[in-house]
Design an enzyme around this catalytic site. Sequence first.
Site, PDB file in Angstrom:
ATOM      1  N   ALA A 174      51.622  43.912  34.937  1.00 20.94           N
ATOM      2  CA  ALA A 174      51.516  42.464  35.118  1.00 20.94           C
ATOM      3  C   ALA A 174      50.110  41.941  34.866  1.00 20.94           C
ATOM      4  O   ALA A 174      49.937  40.740  34.637  1.00 20.94           O
ATOM      5  CB  ALA A 174      51.949  42.083  36.536  1.00 20.94           C
ATOM      6  N   ASP A 175      49.114  42.815  34.918  1.00 22.90           N
ATOM      7  CA  ASP A 175      47.731  42.364  34.755  1.00 22.90           C
ATOM      8  C   ASP A 175      46.915  43.458  34.079  1.00 22.90           C
ATOM      9  O   ASP A 175      45.974  44.013  34.659  1.00 22.90           O
ATOM     10  CB  ASP A 175      47.120  42.005  36.114  1.00 22.90           C
ATOM     11  CG  ASP A 175      45.766  41.314  35.980  1.00 22.90           C
ATOM     12  OD1 ASP A 175      45.446  40.833  34.865  1.00 22.90           O
ATOM     13  OD2 ASP A 175      45.022  41.266  36.972  1.00 22.90           O
ATOM     14  N   LEU A 176      47.270  43.780  32.846  1.00 25.17           N
ATOM     15  CA  LEU A 176      46.568  44.828  32.120  1.00 25.17           C
ATOM     16  C   LEU A 176      45.229  44.280  31.629  1.00 25.17           C
ATOM     17  O   LEU A 176      45.154  43.622  30.596  1.00 25.17           O
ATOM     18  CB  LEU A 176      47.402  45.328  30.943  1.00 25.17           C
ATOM     19  CG  LEU A 176      46.821  46.545  30.230  1.00 25.17           C
ATOM     20  CD1 LEU A 176      46.813  47.760  31.160  1.00 25.17           C
ATOM     21  CD2 LEU A 176      47.596  46.858  28.956  1.00 25.17           C
TER      22      LEU A 176
END
EC number: 2.7.1.166
Length: 249
Positions: A174-176
């Site tokens: 979700a937050d690479l």
Amino acid sequence: MTGFDSAEGLTPFREGSGYGAILFDTKRVRQAEPAWFTPTWWQHQARPVESGGRGGAWFVDAPFGQAVLRRYLRGGLVANLSRDRYVWRGAMSTRSFAEFRLSRAMIERGVPVPPPIAAMYRREGLFYRCAILIERLPDVRTLADRAIVAGDGAPWEEAGRLVARAHRAGLDHADLNAHNLMFDSRGRGWVIDLDRGRIVIPATGWRERNLARLKRSLLKVRGNRDVADVERDFERLRRAYDNVWERGY
């Protein structure tokens, strides 16, 4: 990711006007305690994590080993309404339990992620708060730190291969970003912070969104480096990613 496996334990508890539960790895701890998720309980054995994230994380020297305690906090405008409360949708839908299960699933699929130790939620009415304890990785630095210090000497190819392995396993992160890829001095890498991630069928759309987010974060933390330099380094990462993806392993 339904049901329990033989290495998972579940401990319910009541605390004040609320109640909750702890999901934990029985190979790491015999029984988990609600107090473990309160930084002040650890006293001098807990110290704040200073880099990355929104705060709410501590390094903990625990009897079960070096760990990171992380509270789940909101960002953006919604944080003005509530910093750490989430709408209750069931125990297994809590962010802490979901990340615990996702991390274990990724390890089973061969993706290097920090092993989860225990996850907790505490519910009051329609809302809950939660936290997680994860094994601390020794002597590692984020890709963001390495990019600023080492520039083109950062582990760009290793980062590309790491992301490709995660994507092959179906991890839609979700937050690479550059803070969520960590490497040791030998170039071994890990993907961290799987909050709100999911396992999906590998497909072009979400993979490209992950990679675009990673590129934006590298440009954001570039410091005094030229944009062209960052673009060139990201191309090295992307080539390594594509090579692994095309080989299929």
